[in-house]
Every structure is written in structure tokens, then in C-alpha cells.
Design an enzyme around this catalytic site. Structure first.
Site, PDB file in Angstrom:
ATOM      1  N   LYS A  11       0.557  -1.011  -0.286  1.00  0.00           N
ATOM      2  CA  LYS A  11      -0.196   0.152   0.375  1.00  0.00           C
ATOM      3  C   LYS A  11       0.860   0.961  -0.046  1.00  0.00           C
ATOM      4  O   LYS A  11       0.689   2.179  -0.790  1.00  0.00           O
ATOM      5  CB  LYS A  11      -1.084  -0.054   1.502  1.00  0.00           C
ATOM      6  CG  LYS A  11      -1.802   1.796   1.307  1.00  0.00           C
ATOM      7  CD  LYS A  11      -2.678   1.166   2.336  1.00  0.00           C
ATOM      8  CE  LYS A  11      -1.464   1.917   3.696  1.00  0.00           C
ATOM      9  NZ  LYS A  11      -1.792   3.212   4.186  1.00  0.00           N
ATOM     10  N   ASN A  12       1.466   1.470   0.446  1.00  0.00           N
ATOM     11  CA  ASN A  12       2.686   2.527   1.660  1.00  0.00           C
ATOM     12  C   ASN A  12       3.383   2.436  -0.072  1.00  0.00           C
ATOM     13  O   ASN A  12       4.048   3.539  -0.331  1.00  0.00           O
ATOM     14  CB  ASN A  12       3.279   2.948   2.248  1.00  0.00           C
ATOM     15  CG  ASN A  12       1.928   2.894   3.512  1.00  0.00           C
ATOM     16  OD1 ASN A  12       1.151   2.795   3.464  1.00  0.00           O
ATOM     17  ND2 ASN A  12       2.446   2.527   5.232  1.00  0.00           N
ATOM     18  N   CYS A 105      -4.915  11.993  12.401  1.00  0.00           N
ATOM     19  CA  CYS A 105      -5.677  11.822  12.528  1.00  0.00           C
ATOM     20  C   CYS A 105      -5.425  10.984  13.746  1.00  0.00           C
ATOM     21  O   CYS A 105      -5.518  11.178  14.429  1.00  0.00           O
ATOM     22  CB  CYS A 105      -5.245  10.107  11.137  1.00  0.00           C
ATOM     23  SG  CYS A 105      -3.493   9.337  11.941  1.00  0.00           S
ATOM     24  N   ARG A 110       0.261  13.742  13.140  1.00  0.00           N
ATOM     25  CA  ARG A 110       0.603  14.133  10.838  1.00  0.00           C
ATOM     26  C   ARG A 110       1.294  15.435  10.463  1.00  0.00           C
ATOM     27  O   ARG A 110       0.030  16.182   9.879  1.00  0.00           O
ATOM     28  CB  ARG A 110       0.163  13.652  10.899  1.00  0.00           C
ATOM     29  CG  ARG A 110      -1.044  12.240  11.017  1.00  0.00           C
ATOM     30  CD  ARG A 110      -0.195  10.917  11.965  1.00  0.00           C
ATOM     31  NE  ARG A 110       0.324  10.566  10.555  1.00  0.00           N
ATOM     32  CZ  ARG A 110      -0.069   9.555   9.802  1.00  0.00           C
ATOM     33  NH1 ARG A 110      -1.202   9.646   9.630  1.00  0.00           N
ATOM     34  NH2 ARG A 110       0.868   8.739   8.926  1.00  0.00           N
ATOM     35  N   ASP A 298       3.735   0.129  12.361  1.00  0.00           N
ATOM     36  CA  ASP A 298       2.492  -0.776  11.433  1.00  0.00           C
ATOM     37  C   ASP A 298       2.358  -1.642  12.148  1.00  0.00           C
ATOM     38  O   ASP A 298       1.535  -2.394  12.040  1.00  0.00           O
ATOM     39  CB  ASP A 298       2.907   0.012  10.243  1.00  0.00           C
ATOM     40  CG  ASP A 298       2.470   1.134   9.725  1.00  0.00           C
ATOM     41  OD1 ASP A 298       3.564   1.250   8.256  1.00  0.00           O
ATOM     42  OD2 ASP A 298       2.118   2.451  10.335  1.00  0.00           O
ATOM     43  N   ARG A 390      -9.349   0.347   3.746  1.00  0.00           N
ATOM     44  CA  ARG A 390      -7.907   1.548   3.534  1.00  0.00           C
ATOM     45  C   ARG A 390      -7.289   0.167   2.913  1.00  0.00           C
ATOM     46  O   ARG A 390      -6.129   0.828   1.772  1.00  0.00           O
ATOM     47  CB  ARG A 390      -8.177   2.284   4.373  1.00  0.00           C
ATOM     48  CG  ARG A 390      -9.560   2.439   4.900  1.00  0.00           C
ATOM     49  CD  ARG A 390      -8.758   4.154   6.056  1.00  0.00           C
ATOM     50  NE  ARG A 390      -7.678   5.124   4.801  1.00  0.00           N
ATOM     51  CZ  ARG A 390      -7.555   6.268   5.350  1.00  0.00           C
ATOM     52  NH1 ARG A 390      -7.878   6.975   6.406  1.00  0.00           N
ATOM     53  NH2 ARG A 390      -7.016   6.614   5.032  1.00  0.00           N
TER      54      ARG A 390
HETATM   55  C1  EPZ Z   1       4.234   6.814   6.518  1.00  0.00           C
HETATM   56  O1  EPZ Z   1       3.629   7.766   6.916  1.00  0.00           O
HETATM   57  C2  EPZ Z   1       3.047   6.149   6.601  1.00  0.00           C
HETATM   58  N1  EPZ Z   1       2.624   5.685   4.582  1.00  0.00           N
HETATM   59  C3  EPZ Z   1       2.850   6.032   7.926  1.00  0.00           C
HETATM   60  O2  EPZ Z   1       1.590   4.610   7.248  1.00  0.00           O
HETATM   61  C4  EPZ Z   1       3.256   5.458   8.929  1.00  0.00           C
HETATM   62  O3  EPZ Z   1       3.162   4.704  10.021  1.00  0.00           O
HETATM   63  C5  EPZ Z   1       5.149   6.321   8.839  1.00  0.00           C
HETATM   64  O4  EPZ Z   1       5.268   6.585   7.273  1.00  0.00           O
HETATM   65  C6  EPZ Z   1       5.786   5.682   9.263  1.00  0.00           C
HETATM   66  O5  EPZ Z   1       6.376   4.261   9.044  1.00  0.00           O
HETATM   67  C7  EPZ Z   1       2.541   6.070   3.693  1.00  0.00           C
HETATM   68  O6  EPZ Z   1       3.293   5.874   3.307  1.00  0.00           O
HETATM   69  C8  EPZ Z   1       1.789   6.337   3.535  1.00  0.00           C
HETATM   70  P1  EPZ Z   1       6.250  10.241   9.227  1.00  0.00           P
HETATM   71  P2  EPZ Z   1       4.134   9.134   7.278  1.00  0.00           P
HETATM   72  O7  EPZ Z   1       6.088  11.281   8.108  1.00  0.00           O
HETATM   73  O8  EPZ Z   1       5.774   9.543   5.503  1.00  0.00           O
HETATM   74  C9  EPZ Z   1       6.680  12.957  12.215  1.00  0.00           C
HETATM   75  C10 EPZ Z   1      -0.314   2.327   7.664  1.00  0.00           C
HETATM   76  O9  EPZ Z   1      -0.543   2.881   8.669  1.00  0.00           O
HETATM   77  N2  EPZ Z   1       6.918  14.357  10.804  1.00  0.00           N
HETATM   78  O10 EPZ Z   1       7.661   8.930   8.860  1.00  0.00           O
HETATM   79  O11 EPZ Z   1       2.912   9.905   7.327  1.00  0.00           O
HETATM   80  C11 EPZ Z   1       5.389  12.240  12.361  1.00  0.00           C
HETATM   81  O12 EPZ Z   1       4.229  13.424  13.075  1.00  0.00           O
HETATM   82  C12 EPZ Z   1       0.259   4.140   7.463  1.00  0.00           C
HETATM   83  O13 EPZ Z   1       0.014   2.295   6.438  1.00  0.00           O
HETATM   84  C13 EPZ Z   1       6.763  15.833  11.475  1.00  0.00           C
HETATM   85  O14 EPZ Z   1       7.073  15.793  13.115  1.00  0.00           O
HETATM   86  O15 EPZ Z   1       5.138   8.829   8.525  1.00  0.00           O
HETATM   87  C14 EPZ Z   1       5.453  11.169  12.945  1.00  0.00           C
HETATM   88  O16 EPZ Z   1       5.990  11.297  14.472  1.00  0.00           O
HETATM   89  C15 EPZ Z   1       0.129   4.928   9.094  1.00  0.00           C
HETATM   90  N3  EPZ Z   1       7.342  16.083  10.509  1.00  0.00           N
HETATM   91  C16 EPZ Z   1       6.590  10.542  13.207  1.00  0.00           C
HETATM   92  O17 EPZ Z   1       7.272  12.205  11.948  1.00  0.00           O
HETATM   93  C17 EPZ Z   1       6.515  16.025   9.210  1.00  0.00           C
HETATM   94  O18 EPZ Z   1       6.815  16.999   7.803  1.00  0.00           O
HETATM   95  C18 EPZ Z   1       7.150   9.722  11.754  1.00  0.00           C
HETATM   96  O19 EPZ Z   1       5.919   9.942   9.928  1.00  0.00           O
HETATM   97  C19 EPZ Z   1       6.505  14.919   9.016  1.00  0.00           C
HETATM   98  C20 EPZ Z   1       6.436  13.523  10.423  1.00  0.00           C
END
Ligand code: EPZ
Length: 431
Positions: A11-12, A105, A110, A298, A390
Site C-alpha cells: 500500500k505505502n 488522524c 501528522r 505499523d 483502506r
Molecule cells: C508513512 O507515514 C506511512 N504512510 C505510515 O503508514 C507509517 O506508519 C509511517 O510512514 C512511519 O513508518 C504512508 O507511507 C502512506 P512519517 P508518514 O512522516 O510519512 C513526524 C499505515 O498504517 N513528522 O515517517 O506520514 C510524524 O508526526 C500508515 O500504513 C513530523 O514531525 O510518516 C511522526 O511522528 C500509518 N513532521 C513521525 O514523524 C513532518 O513533516 C513519522 O512520520 C512529517 C512527519
């Protein structure tokens, strides 16, 4: 349960590669695309931008030669965080983008500050007003400039947004402290198949040399490591022997290591098959979720469901998201013994779970509750099937084919429930 599961495409990977097709002014054929509501939604976002997109089985045929607007639809982007990542390709192609903020969410706020700061480092002017991220590239060329970017945290989405933006920028971009997830590597390989010049994906330093244009390509999405991990837990929690194919064991290394750590027997067969064998008993263990190659956040919820039946006390520390332990209280309704304090969950193993009505709060929490229901004595009714649909491709059908007594109540509403039980108690469902 018993049998074989064919794992779907990731998915990702699929979601971000669909965004990546916006970089290409030709045809892209993406194969092994999972059948998911989120993929459907991303398709609607692309279509709203003027992209021609058709689905043929597990293949998406996409042509982004014409992007008719730089304004992504508000109601779609706020429902699908991954669509925000398209801001990179749109800005790289058009020099302007109006992208609604994805918003928070169930699992956390996020934010997208790392995405924004990286685009600003590449020369974009970005203002956030009324929930919309307005970005444009000043100057006659309208072209982003290569930059050296340091990410405060190895954000998957920020790494992907900036890597995509950099493929068409003027000059070289270096992303330091980049995310190392397999889906980031998949995206880099897809972009390189279109003629991009990306090196170092999968490490903490990614280098991208911008090119004027990217060309058509076809590409196969990697298998979904989280779906595969979820089915490994399904086998472990029901003491079943199941095999999974089209799995890349290297992508699942931390999950396989922790399953073996608690006594689960997993055999790697051939290049892409895993077999899980029933374990006599499960030992408690401690888990800390970390960016790849650490234990994936995840997989935290499904693994917690498994540890509720382990012998002894386990400690789970969710260090990636600030609110991703809400499934603990629902697991307790099934008879688990979990105490949550901040981002830590203390799981005391119990001899058995018993069926009850439970509600899913997000995608992975929902999978965890279904797996717990599979192991519980008696009937469990699960509400929140729209979460599962989803991100898991025909999850209930695949479990049914393994012998689980699981039934989707009705297609009448998206918020249907399903009940699970593998013992001989009556499986019935309500909506
Ligand atoms: C990706 O989300 C995945 N989604 C998530 O999968 C996954 O849990 C996550 O990476 C971590 O591996 C997709 O790829 C579509 P992050 P993403 O940016 O990119 C903070 C699932 O269940 N952060 O790595 O949104 C954020 O708040 C989903 O399949 C900032 O602070 O995750 C979090 O605490 C859920 N500022 C941490 O980094 C930013 O600009 C990791 O988030 C971006 C992120």
C-alpha cells in the site's frame, strides 16, 4: 487455520508511486497494485488533477502528460494523507501547487513541517492559509533548485516528497537523515526507471541529480511487508501453519526476528516464501517501534494482540507516533491485561481471550482486533471495517480461505462489522 496466502502489493509503495507518476509526461504502467480504498482515493486525486488513469486487474495505466490544475481537491486530500506527498511532483512539474493540509488522524497530529521546510530549501515560497499549503517557485524558470537538506527526523513522507521534487530540480539535492523504509527504495527505483538520477535510497543519505524530463516506464510494486507481517501474526496467534508467498524476507527482518524471539518458528522457503509453524507457547518480549530498520510502527498493534497471549510481561514503547496505543483498551475488552502509560503499554500475558464487541480506531488497530478475535473463545463482533478496507487487500476473504470463521455482515454500509472465531462457537455478525 491452514493454507497459503498470496501477499498483495505494498500500500505505502503504491500510493507514493501513484503520486510519482505526476513527474512523468508520458505513460506509466504500474503492476501489483493492491485493491484498496486508499488506492481508489489516490486515483480520484490524480483524476481531479487532470491525469488519465485506468485500472486493469492489478495494473494501473496512468498518463500525466496533462496536469490541468495545480489545486488538489480539499475533501480528498484531507481523507488521504499520502496525497499530500503529491505536492513535490506538482511543484516540480508546474512550479506552483495548492495542496490542502492532510490534517491529523487517530494516531497523531501528522504535521508536514519537514516537507515544507525541504521545499523551501529548494527555492519554493510556501504560505499556509485557511488549511491550504500554497507553494510556488519564484523566477522565470519556475524550476526548483537542488539543495542540501537535513531532516530533523527520518520522515518517510518528507523523504519521498523531497526526493520526487528533486528529480526535476536544477542541480544536485542531498537529503541527510533520510528515511530508509523499503517503500522509499521502491519509489526511488520507480523514479530511476523513468530516467531520474537517484542514489543512496535505503541509506540515510540520498543524492538526486535533477534532469529536465522523465519518460514513460512500467514498474512492479514490492510486496506489502506489513500485510505479510500481519498474516505471520495471524498464524502465530491461532497456532496455525500457513505459508505466505511473494514476500521479501529482508523487508520483514525486524518482525521475523521478534517473532522468533518469542518462540515462533518461521522458515524461509525459496526466494520469496515464508512458512510459519505452530508454537507450543509464546514468550513475552519488549518492543520499541523505530524508523526502518527498527521494528515498524505499523506492526505494533498486531504484535500487541499476539503478546496478550504470551507467557509473562511485555513492554511496548511506541516512539514514532504520539497516539498509537488506542487499541489497548479494545483488546482489554477481549480479556487482555494491558496498562497504558504515555507511549508505553505494559502487557501481562493471559491464558485466553474471550469474544466481545470491539471497535477499530485506525487501520492497524483494526487488524489487531480481528487477529485477537481469531484467537478468542466465542464470538467477536468488530466494527470499523472501513478502516480495514483502506489498507488491507480483501483481508477477511484471505482469512476465510485459511479457514477462519469470519463473515462480513453486509455490503449495505461501509461501516459494517465482522465477527471472528476459529473455534466452533457460532460466528455471527451484526452491523
Ligand atoms: C508513512 O507515514 C506511512 N504512510 C505510515 O503508514 C507509517 O506508519 C509511517 O510512514 C512511519 O513508518 C504512508 O507511507 C502512506 P512519517 P508518514 O512522516 O510519512 C513526524 C499505515 O498504517 N513528522 O515517517 O506520514 C510524524 O508526526 C500508515 O500504513 C513530523 O514531525 O510518516 C511522526 O511522528 C500509518 N513532521 C513521525 O514523524 C513532518 O513533516 C513519522 O512520520 C512529517 C512527519
Amino acid at each position: 487455520m491452514q493454507g497459503h496466502v498470496k501477499v498483495s502489493g505494498a500500500k505505502n509503495s503504491a500510493l507514493v508511486i501513484m503520486a510519482g507518476t505526476l513527474l512523468c509526461s508520458g505513460d506509466c504502467h504500474i503492476r501489483n497494485v493492491p485493491l484498496l480504498a486508499d488506492v481508489e482515493r489516490m486515483g480520484q486525486v490524480l483524476s481531479a488533477l487532470g491525469i488519465r488513469l485506468t485500472r486493469n486487474g492489478d495494473t494501473l495505466d496512468i498518463n500525466a502528460s496533462e496536469i490541468t490544475t495545480s489545486k488538489a481537491p480539499y475533501e480528498l486530500v484531507t481523507q488521504l494523507r499520502a496525497s499530500f506527498f503529491a505536492i513535490g511532483p506538482i511543484l516540480a512539474r508546474l512550479g506552483v501547487a495548492q495542496m490542502p493540509l492532510p490534517g491529523g488522524c487517530a494516531i497523531g497530529a501528522r504535521p508536514v513541517d519537514l516537507h515544507v521546510r525541504g521545499l523551501q530549501a529548494m527555492g519554493a515560497e510556501v504560505q499556509i492559509e485557511h488549511g491550504i499549503c500554497n507553494a510556488y517557485v519564484p523566477g522565470s524558470s519556475g524550476r526548483l533548485k537542488g539543495a542540501k537538506i537535513y531532516l530533523d527526523s527520518p520522515s518517510v513522507g518528507a523523504t519521498e516528497t523531497l526526493m520526487m521534487a528533486a528529480t526535476l530540480a536544477d542541480g544536485e539535492t542531498i537529503i541527510e537523515n533520510a528515511a530508509r523504509e523499503p517503500e522509499v527504495v521502491d519509489l526511488a527505483n520507480f523514479c530511476n526507471a523513468m530516467g531520474a538520477k537517484i542514489q543512496g535510497a535505503g541509506t540515510s543519505t540520498i543524492t538526486i541529480v535533477g534532469v529536465p524530463k522523465l519518460h514513460s516506464t512500467e514498474y512492479n510494486i514490492i510486496p506489502d511487508r506489513i500485510e505479510a507481517g500481519t498474516f505471520l501474526v495471524a498464524g502465530a496467534i491461532t497456532r496455525s501453519e500457513i505459508t505466505l508467498s511473494s514476500v521479501c524476507a529482508d523487508h520483514l527482518f525486524p518482525v521475523i526476528a521478534k517473532l522468533r524471539d518469542i518462540g515462533v518458528r518461521i522458515i524461509e522457503e525459496g526466494s520469496d516464501c515464508l512458512r510459519i509453524l505452530p508454537a507450543e507457547s509464546l514468550k513475552a518480549t519488549d518492543i520499541e517501534t523505530l524508523p526502518h530498520p527498527g521494528f515498524p510502527t505499523d506492526m505494533q498493534a498486531p504484535f500487541m494482540a499476539l503478546l496478550t497471549l504470551a507467557e509473562g510481561d511485555s513492554l511496548i514503547n511506541e516512539s514514532v507516533f504520539e497516539n498509537r496505543l488506542r487499541h489497548a483498551s479494545e483488546l482489554n475488552r477481549l480479556g487482555a491485561d494491558i496498562r497504558v502509560k504515555g507511549n508505553a503499554a505494559f502487557v501481562r500475558g493471559v491464558p485466553m481471550l474471550s469474544g466481545a464487541p470491539v471497535i477499530g480506531t485506525d487501520l492497524r488497530a483494526s487488524a489487531a482486533l480481528v487477529l485477537a478475535g481469531l484467537a478468542a473463545e466465542g464470538k467477536t463482533t468488530f466494527q470499523g471495517l472501513h478502516h480495514l478496507d483502506r489498507g488491507y487487500d480483501r483481508f477477511d476473504l484471505k482469512l476465510q480461505q485459511l479457514g477462519a470463521r469470519i463473515l462480513r455482515v453486509s455490503e449495505a454500509s461501509t461501516n459494517v462489522e465482522l465477527a471472528t472465531s476459529t473455534n466452533n462457537s457460532p460466528a455471527s455478525m451484526t452491523t
